[in-house]
Design a protein around this motif. Structure first.
Motif, PDB file in Angstrom:
ATOM      1  N   VAL A 658       0.852  -1.186   0.000  1.00 45.75           N
ATOM      2  CA  VAL A 658       0.000   0.000   0.000  1.00 45.75           C
ATOM      3  C   VAL A 658       0.890   1.239   0.000  1.00 45.75           C
ATOM      4  CG1 VAL A 658      -1.795   1.286   1.232  1.00 45.75           C
ATOM      5  CG2 VAL A 658      -1.801  -1.218   1.290  1.00 45.75           C
ATOM      6  N   ALA A 659       0.543   2.217  -0.804  1.00 45.36           N
ATOM      7  CA  ALA A 659       1.261   3.493  -0.813  1.00 45.36           C
ATOM      8  C   ALA A 659       0.241   4.627  -0.837  1.00 45.36           C
ATOM      9  CB  ALA A 659       2.179   3.601  -2.021  1.00 45.36           C
ATOM     10  N   VAL A 660       0.431   5.588   0.032  1.00 50.28           N
ATOM     11  CA  VAL A 660      -0.363   6.822   0.063  1.00 50.28           C
ATOM     12  C   VAL A 660       0.592   7.956  -0.259  1.00 50.28           C
ATOM     13  CG1 VAL A 660      -1.836   8.334   1.430  1.00 50.28           C
ATOM     14  CG2 VAL A 660      -1.898   5.859   1.809  1.00 50.28           C
ATOM     15  N   PHE A 661       0.209   8.813  -1.205  1.00 53.37           N
ATOM     16  CA  PHE A 661       1.167   9.824  -1.636  1.00 53.37           C
ATOM     17  C   PHE A 661       0.485  11.151  -1.929  1.00 53.37           C
ATOM     18  CE2 PHE A 661      -0.287   7.509  -5.345  1.00 53.37           C
ATOM     19  CZ  PHE A 661      -0.603   8.506  -6.252  1.00 53.37           C
ATOM     20  N   ASP A 662       1.288  12.187  -1.865  1.00 52.48           N
ATOM     21  CA  ASP A 662       0.886  13.543  -2.252  1.00 52.48           C
ATOM     22  C   ASP A 662       1.980  14.048  -3.187  1.00 52.48           C
ATOM     23  OD1 ASP A 662       0.182  16.189  -2.532  1.00 52.48           O
ATOM     24  OD2 ASP A 662      -0.187  16.527  -0.399  1.00 52.48           O
ATOM     25  N   GLN A 663       1.640  14.168  -4.467  1.00 53.53           N
ATOM     26  CA  GLN A 663       2.640  14.473  -5.493  1.00 53.53           C
ATOM     27  C   GLN A 663       2.281  15.761  -6.208  1.00 53.53           C
ATOM     28  OE1 GLN A 663       4.034  11.092  -7.676  1.00 53.53           O
ATOM     29  NE2 GLN A 663       4.357  12.253  -9.555  1.00 53.53           N
ATOM     30  N   THR A 664       3.276  16.586  -6.460  1.00 54.13           N
ATOM     31  CA  THR A 664       3.079  17.882  -7.118  1.00 54.13           C
ATOM     32  C   THR A 664       4.163  18.095  -8.168  1.00 54.13           C
ATOM     33  OG1 THR A 664       2.129  18.846  -5.108  1.00 54.13           O
ATOM     34  CG2 THR A 664       2.901  20.378  -6.798  1.00 54.13           C
ATOM     35  N   ILE A 665       3.757  18.606  -9.327  1.00 50.71           N
ATOM     36  CA  ILE A 665       4.717  19.054 -10.331  1.00 50.71           C
ATOM     37  C   ILE A 665       4.484  20.538 -10.567  1.00 50.71           C
ATOM     38  CG2 ILE A 665       5.381  18.957 -12.754  1.00 50.71           C
ATOM     39  CD1 ILE A 665       5.117  16.037 -12.760  1.00 50.71           C
ATOM     40  N   VAL A 666       5.492  21.325 -10.295  1.00 48.88           N
ATOM     41  CA  VAL A 666       5.452  22.757 -10.551  1.00 48.88           C
ATOM     42  C   VAL A 666       6.057  23.019 -11.926  1.00 48.88           C
ATOM     43  CG1 VAL A 666       6.260  25.024  -9.792  1.00 48.88           C
ATOM     44  CG2 VAL A 666       5.595  23.303  -8.097  1.00 48.88           C
ATOM     45  N   GLY A 667       5.332  23.750 -12.760  1.00 46.46           N
ATOM     46  CA  GLY A 667       5.819  24.039 -14.100  1.00 46.46           C
ATOM     47  C   GLY A 667       5.594  22.896 -15.071  1.00 46.46           C
ATOM     48  N   PHE A 668       4.553  22.088 -14.854  1.00 52.96           N
ATOM     49  CA  PHE A 668       4.275  20.965 -15.752  1.00 52.96           C
ATOM     50  C   PHE A 668       4.225  21.451 -17.201  1.00 52.96           C
ATOM     51  CE2 PHE A 668       1.173  18.384 -18.125  1.00 52.96           C
ATOM     52  CZ  PHE A 668       1.799  17.157 -18.052  1.00 52.96           C
ATOM     53  N   GLN A 669       4.940  20.742 -18.088  1.00 49.51           N
ATOM     54  CA  GLN A 669       5.051  21.156 -19.486  1.00 49.51           C
ATOM     55  C   GLN A 669       3.859  20.610 -20.273  1.00 49.51           C
ATOM     56  OE1 GLN A 669       8.947  19.802 -20.653  1.00 49.51           O
ATOM     57  NE2 GLN A 669      10.011  21.273 -19.346  1.00 49.51           N
ATOM     58  N   SER A 670       2.881  21.474 -20.488  1.00 51.98           N
ATOM     59  CA  SER A 670       1.652  21.096 -21.180  1.00 51.98           C
ATOM     60  C   SER A 670       1.769  21.436 -22.662  1.00 51.98           C
ATOM     61  CB  SER A 670       0.459  21.843 -20.563  1.00 51.98           C
ATOM     62  OG  SER A 670      -0.695  21.702 -21.347  1.00 51.98           O
ATOM     63  N   ASN A 671       1.329  20.510 -23.521  1.00 53.65           N
ATOM     64  CA  ASN A 671       1.360  20.718 -24.964  1.00 53.65           C
ATOM     65  C   ASN A 671      -0.035  20.411 -25.505  1.00 53.65           C
ATOM     66  OD1 ASN A 671       2.891  21.361 -27.369  1.00 53.65           O
ATOM     67  ND2 ASN A 671       2.711  19.208 -27.930  1.00 53.65           N
ATOM     68  N   THR A 672      -0.811  21.458 -25.824  1.00 52.90           N
ATOM     69  CA  THR A 672      -2.227  21.316 -26.160  1.00 52.90           C
ATOM     70  C   THR A 672      -2.471  21.641 -27.620  1.00 52.90           C
ATOM     71  OG1 THR A 672      -2.806  21.993 -23.902  1.00 52.90           O
ATOM     72  CG2 THR A 672      -4.563  22.062 -25.555  1.00 52.90           C
ATOM     73  N   PHE A 673      -3.236  20.781 -28.297  1.00 51.46           N
ATOM     74  CA  PHE A 673      -3.591  21.012 -29.694  1.00 51.46           C
ATOM     75  C   PHE A 673      -4.890  21.802 -29.755  1.00 51.46           C
ATOM     76  CE2 PHE A 673      -5.439  19.583 -33.835  1.00 51.46           C
ATOM     77  CZ  PHE A 673      -4.469  20.162 -34.646  1.00 51.46           C
ATOM     78  N   THR A 674      -4.889  22.869 -30.560  1.00 55.38           N
ATOM     79  CA  THR A 674      -6.048  23.762 -30.629  1.00 55.38           C
ATOM     80  C   THR A 674      -6.763  23.703 -31.970  1.00 55.38           C
ATOM     81  OG1 THR A 674      -4.629  25.604 -31.338  1.00 55.38           O
ATOM     82  CG2 THR A 674      -5.014  25.349 -28.966  1.00 55.38           C
ATOM     83  N   GLY A 675      -6.395  22.786 -32.834  1.00 55.98           N
ATOM     84  CA  GLY A 675      -7.049  22.664 -34.127  1.00 55.98           C
ATOM     85  C   GLY A 675      -6.196  23.141 -35.280  1.00 55.98           C
ATOM     86  N   ALA A 676      -5.262  24.039 -35.005  1.00 54.93           N
ATOM     87  CA  ALA A 676      -4.343  24.513 -36.034  1.00 54.93           C
ATOM     88  C   ALA A 676      -2.909  24.531 -35.543  1.00 54.93           C
ATOM     89  CB  ALA A 676      -4.738  25.912 -36.486  1.00 54.93           C
ATOM     90  N   ALA A 677      -2.714  24.406 -34.226  1.00 56.01           N
ATOM     91  CA  ALA A 677      -1.369  24.503 -33.672  1.00 56.01           C
ATOM     92  C   ALA A 677      -1.330  23.841 -32.301  1.00 56.01           C
ATOM     93  CB  ALA A 677      -0.941  25.969 -33.557  1.00 56.01           C
ATOM     94  N   PHE A 678      -0.101  23.510 -31.879  1.00 55.47           N
ATOM     95  CA  PHE A 678       0.139  23.026 -30.522  1.00 55.47           C
ATOM     96  C   PHE A 678       0.667  24.193 -29.685  1.00 55.47           C
ATOM     97  CE2 PHE A 678       0.236  19.032 -32.782  1.00 55.47           C
ATOM     98  CZ  PHE A 678      -0.317  18.126 -31.892  1.00 55.47           C
ATOM     99  N   THR A 679       0.100  24.339 -28.497  1.00 55.25           N
ATOM    100  CA  THR A 679       0.549  25.376 -27.580  1.00 55.25           C
ATOM    101  C   THR A 679       1.335  24.733 -26.449  1.00 55.25           C
ATOM    102  OG1 THR A 679      -1.365  26.772 -28.085  1.00 55.25           O
ATOM    103  CG2 THR A 679      -0.168  27.234 -26.045  1.00 55.25           C
ATOM    104  N   LEU A 680       2.612  25.084 -26.337  1.00 57.59           N
ATOM    105  CA  LEU A 680       3.486  24.577 -25.287  1.00 57.59           C
ATOM    106  C   LEU A 680       3.580  25.620 -24.189  1.00 57.59           C
ATOM    107  CD1 LEU A 680       5.564  22.478 -24.236  1.00 57.59           C
ATOM    108  CD2 LEU A 680       7.300  23.697 -25.586  1.00 57.59           C
ATOM    109  N   ALA A 681       3.227  25.230 -22.960  1.00 53.11           N
ATOM    110  CA  ALA A 681       3.223  26.189 -21.856  1.00 53.11           C
ATOM    111  C   ALA A 681       3.421  25.459 -20.542  1.00 53.11           C
ATOM    112  CB  ALA A 681       1.913  26.973 -21.831  1.00 53.11           C
ATOM    113  N   ASN A 682       3.957  26.180 -19.566  1.00 61.96           N
ATOM    114  CA  ASN A 682       4.107  25.640 -18.218  1.00 61.96           C
ATOM    115  C   ASN A 682       2.848  25.880 -17.406  1.00 61.96           C
ATOM    116  OD1 ASN A 682       7.271  26.651 -18.725  1.00 61.96           O
ATOM    117  ND2 ASN A 682       7.056  24.693 -17.674  1.00 61.96           N
TER     118      ASN A 682
END
Length: 852
Positions: A658-682
């Motif tokens: 069994v593992a119980v955890f609390d995990q956080t990523i600050v500045g997660f690198q998100s890459n989202t497609f918007t229909g014409a382009a990918f937006t890379l942002a933290n």
């Protein structure tokens, strides 16, 4: 024959075992693992880890890396735009893209060698020993890009006693597989193995435009492994491998048939509207994926008495070529083609020493990484795109008219080749690490570890852009001239007695002084009227509606005076842990660890300059494109942290972890497609609190039952700059709150022959597929057709028997044909429509193996 007495042989590569059961004897095996890069027994290691053993890999019919998630609930693996775009996600964290500049957050190792990109991670390996998954940040010991976890693939070392097998398989969709392996000793100190595999299958989807099938398998690979043991205190393993694939991938169906669908059909195209699970598609081009992947690994280990020394040296070259692909995924020839090629050359070197005293166990080392990327990408317009623009604007000849009034030759806009991008990245990274376990007393052990990571990148990106249409400044000078021209065309017949507007008629009118004066007066009046308009207001400037189709704006090349194209990141990560042997059967631990992933650069056409970069260029006197689009060039580093409490219990009847955890990523690198382009942002901060349970119960000597569950509460604590706006406080798309795995294996004997029956059930709770979910109004059409969310209920089954050295097995994956969308996304240049990647249908087959 040579006997392996070298103590460090069991820790040659980073391992991580969560559970393995001795089904025949009904007792938990004592397994030596090296999740901390030193030898510990399975239940002693105070880390959340999971393994898929060779027995499970064979019995569960793990056909390729995508199937691995069926036996590791914390791991999710997806394959999207091409055969090599594989993304690993652990505990809901992970990323990756078809852009090689964006590095993954889950580090993948094969025989201790870091594989930096998906195209070098998916090779079929005929002789696997086990696959391990370490959950949570592992940067202290594993260095680069382990901010979310580690997947470690371990292959079997050569044996001195001759052994091997030949395996042939057949399945539906004309599946044909062949695997072979042979190992033998060449002398008392040298052993060698050779292996190879072929995996072919027709696609489960049909392209009704070209007549070919899609999502097929056509790959082969070979491998040689040389083991040299000159003494009982030294061992060298040299591995060379090469593989290729040539496939058509991947299946994309129409999920929402928006208002642009009628235009596609009007242009002679076809859509299997809102029916992605028909597996019938209409692509103008088959998306051909050609990949070559190879490398050499030298693993040398020495026991010097007081300490052990390990050196792992590797060079790899991975090449992907996608000469054809239809990225609008429709029957009309809108986007004609997107050719892509990626060449990645990687050198890695790890040196580490380890040792122990009465009270301590320690490991220290250095890891060096050197990689060069050459990435080429393009986009071509199809023959129907101008007609598509005409239909969307409600009038035939819109494109020709725009060309005429702006002085372009007919056919200039949307004429074949549009853009070509050329990107390069050179990356050097170093990690210096050390970790020590200190026995505070007979039951309590403290662990401290530190790692210093430095990561430098030097990138460049340039574009050749011949798309004159996307260069038009529709809310500036081009828009002004176009409105003047169109207004003149409307007014001309009214002023000159119904005479049609044309260059010939203008010449006729202006051939007399009176006509010339009249035409000049008309021009001045039109210019004066247009000059009063606010060209940024759609109500006053109808040409602004065309901006949605200007999806190839000019790229601002770099390096330039405002952007050097370099990043230099460094970070100290740490691990702190207390582990306590509560009883002889139960161990508990508490740990705090951090992870790190360096800056990722956007090496695609969607790389956009920041306002600061533009300001610097303007100050330097650089002339900028008139309609330059601002955005992001890169996403800064990710920093992860996890606090974890764990319990591991081993009993006569089985085990429970069994593992119980609390995990956080600050500045997660998100890459989202918007229909014409990918937006890379933290993202500002992404977190997940969770509970993981692994349970195995040996019900009888023959029957083993297993349960694994992951329960998450994921959210974006802060994400104000996403492609969808401020989505702080929302649940990240695609991360399930509950993931469950149930498995049963029954081993039996019949007429003196051994056999087994195995089945597993995988469940993932319903979740919004994309970030923003119901909060994003643009997803309303997906909600209307029930395609905005995903829920998974998959059953796999297999059975086999060993008859005098002949193993015969049958298998089925997705037995009951569960249908779900892996992901959905806005259709390219088709506002209001959505596409999606459907899950693979049921597959089944028969394998025959001869062991010798």
């Amino acid at each position: 024959m040579k006997s392996n007495k070298l103590k460090i042989l069991s820790i040659a590569v980073p391992l991580a075992l969560s559970s393995t059961f001795s089904q025949a004897q009904g007792a938990l095996e004592e397994i030596i693992v090296t999740a901390s890069k030193r030898a510990q027994t399975l239940q002693e290691v105070p880390i959340a880890v999971t393994v898929t053993t060779s027995e499970t890999i064979e019995q569960a019919e793990i056909r390729d890396v995508l199937d691995l998630q069926s036996v590791v609930p914390s791991l999710r693996v997806s394959q999207l735009q091409n055969s090599n775009q594989t993304t690993f996600i652990i505990r809901g964290f992970g990323n990756g893209a078809n852009n090689p500049g964006i590095e993954p957050s889950v580090a993948v190792f094969v025989d201790g060698v870091y594989r930096s990109r998906a195209q070098s991670q998916i090779s079929d390996l005929p002789k696997l020993e086990r696959i391990e998954v370490l959950r949570g940040p592992q940067s202290t010991l594993f260095g680069k890009n382990a901010s979310a976890g580690v997947v470690s693939v371990v292959t079997a070392a050569p044996t001195y006693d001759p052994e091997g097998y030949i395996e042939l398989g057949l399945g539906n969709y004309n599946n044909q597989t062949a695997k072979g392996y042979y190992s033998t000793g060449l002398s008392d100190t040298v052993a060698m193995s050779v292996s190879g595999s072929v995996n072919k299958r027709d696609g489960y989807a049909d392209n009704l435009t070209t007549g070919n099938d899609v999502s097929n398998r056509d790959r082969w690979g070979v491998r040689a492994d040389l083991l040299i043991e000159p003494s009982e205190t030294s061992r060298i393993r040299i591995i060379a491998d090469y593989d290729e694939l040539d496939e058509i991938c991947c299946t994309v169906g129409n999920v929402v048939n928006g208002p642009t669908g009628a235009a596609v059909v009007a242009l002679g195209g076809a859509l299997d509207a809102e029916n992605p699970f028909s597996y019938k598609v209409y692509y103008n081009n088959d998306s051909i994926n050609i990949a070559e992947n190879g490398g050499v690994t030298i693993n040398a280990e020495f026991d010097f008495g007081g300490f052990d020394l390990t050196s792992i040296t590797a060079y790899r070259d991975s090449f992907l070529n996608q000469p054809f692909s239809d990225v609008d995924f429709g029957g009309a020839d809108l986007i004609g083609n997107q050719p892509t090629s990626t060449d990645i050359q990687t050198f890695t070197q790890e040196l580490r020493i380890s040792g122990s005293t009465d009270k301590t166990d320690w490991v220290a080392g250095i890891f060096y990484f050197d990689e060069d990327i050459d990435y080429r990408n393009g986009l071509d317009f199809g023959s129907a795109f101008s007609g598509y623009v005409d239909i969307l604007t409600g009038g035939a000849g819109t494109v020709l008219g725009l060309e005429a009034v702006l002085g372009y030759a007919p056919g200039t806009f949307h004429n074949g080749v549009a853009v070509r991008e050329y990107a390069k990245q050179s990356n050097q990274a170093t990690s210096i690490f050390g970790q020590m376990d200190i026995a505070l007393n007979d039951r309590l052990t403290a662990t401290v570890g530190l790692s210093y990571i430095q990561d430098e990148k030097d990138t460049s990106l340039r574009q050749e852009n011949s798309d004159a249409f996307s260069k038009l400044d529709l809310d500036g000078l081009d828009g002004f001239n176009a409105l003047v021209g169109f207004t003149l065309a409307q007014q001309f017949p009214l002023v000159f007695g119904g005479l049609p507007f044309s260059a010939q008629n203008i010449g006729l009118v202006t051939s007399t002084p009176e006509g010339a004066a009249g035409f000049l007066q008309l021009q001045q009046a039109v210019v004066a009227g247009v000059s009063t308009l606010d060209l940024t207001d759609p109500a006053q400037n109808p040409l602004l509606g065309l901006q949605a189709l200007q999806f190839l704006p000019q790229l601002l090349n770099y390096p330039n005076a405002g952007n050097s194209g370099t990043s230099d990141d460094s970070k100290v990560t740490y691990t702190a842990r207390l582990a306590y042997d509560w009883t002889e059967s139960i161990n508990v631990y508490a740990s705090l660890s951090t992870g790190y992933k360096a800056t990722s650069w956007n090496l695609s056409r969607d790389s956009r300059p920041t306002a600061a970069e533009v300001s610097a260029l303007t100050a330097a006197g650089v002339t900028l494109p008139a309609n330059l689009v601002l955005g992001t060039r890169l996403a800064g580093p990710e920093e992860s942290e996890v606090f974890e409490l764990g319990l591991k219990g081993a009993f006569d009847w089985g085990f429970v972890n069994v593992a119980v955890f609390d995990q956080t990523i600050v500045g997660f690198q998100s890459n989202t497609f918007t229909g014409a382009a990918f937006t890379l942002a933290n993202a500002g901060s992404q977190s997940a609190q969770g509970l993981e349970i692994d349970l195995a119960y040996n019900a009888t000597e023959s029957l083993t039952l297993a349960f694994s569950g992951v329960f998450l509460d994921p959210k974006y604590d802060s994400f104000k700059g996403s492609a969808l706006g401020d989505i702080s406080g929302t649940q990240p798309g695609g991360i399930h709150e509950q993931s469950l795995s149930l498995a049963a294996t029954y081993n039996f004997q019949w007429s003196g022959y051994e056999g087994y029956v195995r089945a597993d059930y995988q469940y993932e709770s319903e979740v919004d597929i994309q970030d923003g979910g119901a909060l994003n109004p643009s997803f309303a059409p997906l909600n209307a057709v029930g395609a905005a969310t995903r829920e998974m209920n998959v059953v796999n089954a297999s059975a086999g028997m060993d008859i005098d050295g002949w193993e015969v097995s049958i298998w089925a994956r997705n037995l009951f044909n569960d249908e779900y969308l892996i992901t959905n996304f806005p259709s390219v240049a088709q506002a209001g429509s959505f596409n999606g990647y459907p899950s693979a249908p049921r597959t089944f087959g028969l394998n025959v193996r001869k062991n010798f």
